[in-house]
Structures are given as structure tokens and as C-alpha cells.
Motif scaffolding. Structure first.
Motif, short mmCIF file in Angstrom:
data_model
loop_
_atom_site.label_atom_id
_atom_site.label_comp_id
_atom_site.label_asym_id
_atom_site.label_seq_id
_atom_site.Cartn_x
_atom_site.Cartn_y
_atom_site.Cartn_z
N GLY A 188 0.48 -1.16 -0.36
CA GLY A 188 0.15 0.11 0.23
C GLY A 188 0.66 1.20 -0.23
O GLY A 188 0.92 2.09 0.19
N ARG A 189 1.51 0.80 0.65
CA ARG A 189 3.60 2.14 0.33
C ARG A 189 3.83 2.83 -1.37
O ARG A 189 4.00 1.66 -1.88
N THR A 190 3.91 4.04 -1.56
CA THR A 190 4.48 4.07 -2.77
C THR A 190 5.88 4.98 -2.29
O THR A 190 6.48 5.79 -3.46
N ASP A 191 6.00 5.36 -1.30
CA ASP A 191 7.38 5.93 -0.46
C ASP A 191 8.94 4.79 -1.50
O ASP A 191 8.96 4.61 -0.12
N ASP A 192 9.25 4.83 -2.35
CA ASP A 192 10.54 4.22 -2.55
C ASP A 192 11.40 4.33 -1.86
O ASP A 192 11.92 2.77 -1.36
N VAL A 193 11.92 5.29 -1.47
CA VAL A 193 12.59 5.26 -0.66
C VAL A 193 13.01 4.75 0.58
O VAL A 193 14.20 3.84 1.18
N GLU A 194 12.05 4.82 1.62
CA GLU A 194 11.71 4.74 2.69
C GLU A 194 11.07 2.92 2.70
O GLU A 194 11.91 2.55 3.40
N ILE A 195 10.43 2.62 1.65
CA ILE A 195 10.32 1.18 1.26
C ILE A 195 11.82 0.39 1.91
O ILE A 195 12.28 -0.25 2.42
N GLU A 196 12.55 0.99 0.81
CA GLU A 196 14.41 -0.01 0.78
C GLU A 196 14.51 0.57 2.46
O GLU A 196 15.45 -0.49 2.23
N GLN A 197 14.61 1.60 3.55
CA GLN A 197 15.50 1.94 3.93
C GLN A 197 15.13 0.79 5.49
O GLN A 197 15.60 0.43 5.98
N ASP A 198 13.32 0.94 4.78
CA ASP A 198 12.69 -0.55 5.76
C ASP A 198 13.20 -1.96 5.85
O ASP A 198 13.44 -2.06 6.34
N LEU A 199 13.18 -2.22 4.65
CA LEU A 199 13.68 -2.86 3.91
C LEU A 199 15.36 -3.55 5.02
O LEU A 199 15.34 -4.36 4.85
N GLN A 200 16.15 -3.02 4.75
CA GLN A 200 17.10 -2.47 5.03
C GLN A 200 17.24 -3.45 6.52
O GLN A 200 18.46 -4.13 6.92
N TRP A 201 16.10 -1.91 7.58
CA TRP A 201 15.86 -2.54 8.51
C TRP A 201 15.68 -3.84 8.93
O TRP A 201 16.37 -4.37 10.12
N LEU A 240 17.53 -6.44 11.34
CA LEU A 240 17.24 -7.63 12.87
C LEU A 240 17.00 -8.88 12.29
O LEU A 240 16.68 -9.31 13.35
N PHE A 241 17.07 -9.17 11.15
CA PHE A 241 16.55 -10.32 10.39
C PHE A 241 17.99 -11.26 9.63
O PHE A 241 17.16 -11.45 8.45
N PRO A 242 19.04 -11.09 10.06
CA PRO A 242 19.71 -11.20 9.39
C PRO A 242 19.43 -12.32 8.34
O PRO A 242 19.97 -12.77 6.94
N ARG A 243 19.77 -13.29 8.60
CA ARG A 243 18.29 -14.10 7.87
C ARG A 243 17.78 -14.34 6.78
O ARG A 243 17.71 -15.32 6.10
N MET A 244 16.60 -13.03 7.31
CA MET A 244 15.97 -12.84 5.95
C MET A 244 16.76 -12.69 4.56
O MET A 244 16.47 -12.89 3.89
N LEU A 245 18.21 -11.87 4.86
CA LEU A 245 18.43 -10.94 4.07
C LEU A 245 20.15 -12.45 3.29
O LEU A 245 19.48 -12.86 1.89
N GLU A 246 19.54 -13.78 4.28
CA GLU A 246 20.44 -14.94 3.75
C GLU A 246 20.13 -15.81 2.90
O GLU A 246 20.18 -16.34 1.74
N ARG A 247 18.30 -15.32 3.00
CA ARG A 247 17.02 -16.57 2.40
C ARG A 247 16.37 -16.20 1.29
O ARG A 247 16.01 -16.33 1.36
N LYS A 248 17.54 -14.15 1.37
CA LYS A 248 16.42 -13.71 0.06
C LYS A 248 16.02 -14.18 -0.95
O LYS A 248 14.33 -13.90 -1.45
N ASN A 249 16.55 -15.28 -1.70
CA ASN A 249 15.63 -15.44 -3.05
C ASN A 249 15.33 -17.42 -2.69
O ASN A 249 14.89 -17.39 -3.58
N GLN A 250 14.82 -17.72 -1.75
CA GLN A 250 14.43 -19.19 -1.00
C GLN A 250 12.82 -19.03 -0.73
O GLN A 250 12.42 -17.81 -0.65
N GLN A 251 12.84 -19.93 -1.55
CA GLN A 251 11.10 -19.94 -1.16
C GLN A 251 10.59 -20.00 -0.20
O GLN A 251 10.54 -20.65 0.87
N ALA A 252 9.57 -18.92 0.91
CA ALA A 252 9.50 -19.18 1.64
C ALA A 252 9.00 -20.21 2.40
O ALA A 252 9.17 -20.49 3.56
N GLY A 253 8.08 -20.69 1.71
CA GLY A 253 7.93 -22.20 2.32
C GLY A 253 8.36 -23.22 2.13
O GLY A 253 8.51 -23.83 3.56
N THR A 254 9.41 -23.36 2.62
CA THR A 254 10.33 -23.66 2.56
C THR A 254 12.07 -23.31 4.00
O THR A 254 12.85 -23.94 4.54
N LEU A 255 11.80 -22.27 3.88
CA LEU A 255 12.08 -21.57 5.38
C LEU A 255 11.90 -22.46 6.65
O LEU A 255 10.44 -23.52 6.58
#
Length: 233
Positions: A103-116, A120-135
Motif C-alpha cells: 500500500g506504500r509508494t515511498d520507494d526510498v523509505e521502503i528500501e530503508q525499511d527493507l534494510q532495517w 533485525l533478521f540477518p537470515r532474511m537477507l541470507e534467504r532472500k531468494n529462497q521460497q518462503a515455504g522452505t524456511l
């Protein structure tokens, strides 16, 4: 920030919430504890208008949101992390997180939140391209919380975040809840692990069969004889 007043909710002929009232002050962690079927999840679902209220008020930042559509409630700043995670198993971890910001359009802030979220969850970056169902279960819970944070909520509602997790992961999840709170996000937490919940909560409510039967500061409830007997063993 959130004020629930005399809320009545029915499932068919079942009176699920019987005049529930509670307050969630800005910047605090408030927890609801109680047995299964007490009405805790129903309350969160009603706040989001996934379940209609029969009567009563839900005031979010002084506005009654009882008839407001769910997607509008999200835009106003309430995010719910549902029990059972409800991630999109066939999408990647990254796609799940991006959907949190649908629901958001603020691309710069979306990217900032993604980095945050990645911080918080370094494993989410490690698993960035992994299918969520296999986590793993713990990783899926982290993903569900991260997706909720991508909505940039003022109020984050968590429904049983430690359910089914190993004790070491439960500790990690509660550490992350503290970290999110430090960023100024108000938290409403439902948790069957009453001990862990009351340790992080500023304030708590005990819910039984659709009624609030006890409330007080987290520390006060933690040391209450009544609460100890019923929920802390």
C-alpha cells in the motif's frame, strides 16, 4: 493510541467477546494472556475488522475504526502478525517482504525499511531468494514479523509469535520484540507463554471466556498469586 470500549463480538450464536475494554498507550508493550479459546485472537481480528463487532468502540488515535475496511486500517498504521504466520509459501522471502509494503509508494523509505528488516533478521537477507515455504518455522515467524514491519506500523499486533518454536528461538523472538519497541513502535501482544510475555510487557490483561478478568502492570501480574496459579505453573 488504541482504546477498546465495551466490545461485543459474536460468531453465529456464540458470544465471543462480552464487553471487552482495554487501553494500549502510545509507545508501550501491552500483552493479553489467557487460555486457548478465551477470545484473544478474536479481539485482534476485530480490531482489524476481519471479524465484525456487534457493538462497542475501537478508537485508534481518537478515531472510531469499527466500520473501517481492513486495508484502510493497515494504511492508518495497524499491522497484525497472525497466528500461524500466513506467509505466501510459493513466493520468495524478498517477495513476501515487498508485499508487506503493497500500500506504500515511498520507494526510498521502503528500501530503508527493507534494510532495517534485514538488520533485525540477518537470515532474511541470507534467504532472500529462497521460497518462503522452505524456511524453518523460526525463519517463517521472522518473515511474518518482517512483512508486518514493511507496512511501517504505528501499532504492531502479534498473535502467538512464539507458538511452536524451540526455546532458544522463543528467546530470540522476544529480544526482537524489545528491539522493535525501542524504535518507537507500540506493541499489542497475544502470547500463551505468559512468563515471557509479562517480562517484556509494560501492562497486561488476563482474558477468560470473552471477559477481561484482571489487569495491571506486567511486573505486577508476573508476581500475582492468581496469575501464577493459572498461567505460570
Amino acid at each position: 493510541m488504541l482504546s477498546v470500549k465495551d466490545l461485543h463480538v459474536y460468531y453465529g450464536g456464540i458470544h465471543a467477546l462480552k464487553g471487552v475494554s482495554l487501553e494500549v498507550p502510545q509507545g508501550k508493550i501491552v500483552t493479553l494472556i489467557g487460555a486457548n479459546g478465551a477470545g484473544k485472537s478474536t479481539l485482534l481480528r476485530t480490531i482489524c475488522n476481519l471479524v465484525p463487532a456487534r457493538s462497542g468502540e475501537i478508537l485508534f488515535q481518537q478515531e472510531n475504526i469499527v466500520r473501517v475496511p481492513t486495508h484502510e486500517i493497515v494504511k492508518r498504521g495497524i499491522a497484525m502478525i497472525p497466528e500461524g504466520r500466513r506467509i505466501f509459501p510459493n513466493l520468495s522471502t524478498y517477495e513476501n517482504l515487498r508485499l508487506g509494503a503493497y500500500g506504500r509508494t515511498d520507494d526510498v523509505e521502503i528500501e530503508q525499511d527493507l534494510q532495517w528488516v534485514y538488520k533485525l533478521f540477518p537470515r532474511m537477507l541470507e534467504r532472500k531468494n529462497q521460497q518462503a515455504g522452505t524456511l524453518s518455522g523460526g525463519e517463517q515467524q521472522m518473515l511474518a514479523v518482517g512483512r508486518g514491519l514493511m507496512t511501517r506500523p504505528a501499532l504492531l499486533m502479534l498473535d502467538e509469535p512464539s507458538l511452536g518454536l524451540a526455546p532458544i528461538l522463543v528467546e530470540e523472538i522476544f529480544e526482537i520484540i524489545r528491539e522493535i519497541h525501542k524504535q518507537g513502535i507500540t506493541i499489542l501482544l497475544i502470547e500463551q507463554n505468559a512468563l515471557a510475555a509479562l517480562k517484556v510487557a509494560d501492562y497486561g490483561y488476563v482474558v477468560e471466556t470473552g471477559n477481561v478478568v484482571l489487569s495491571g502492570a506486567g511486573d505486577e501480574l508476573l508476581h500475582s498469586e492468581e496469575v501464577r496459579k493459572a498461567y505460570l505453573g
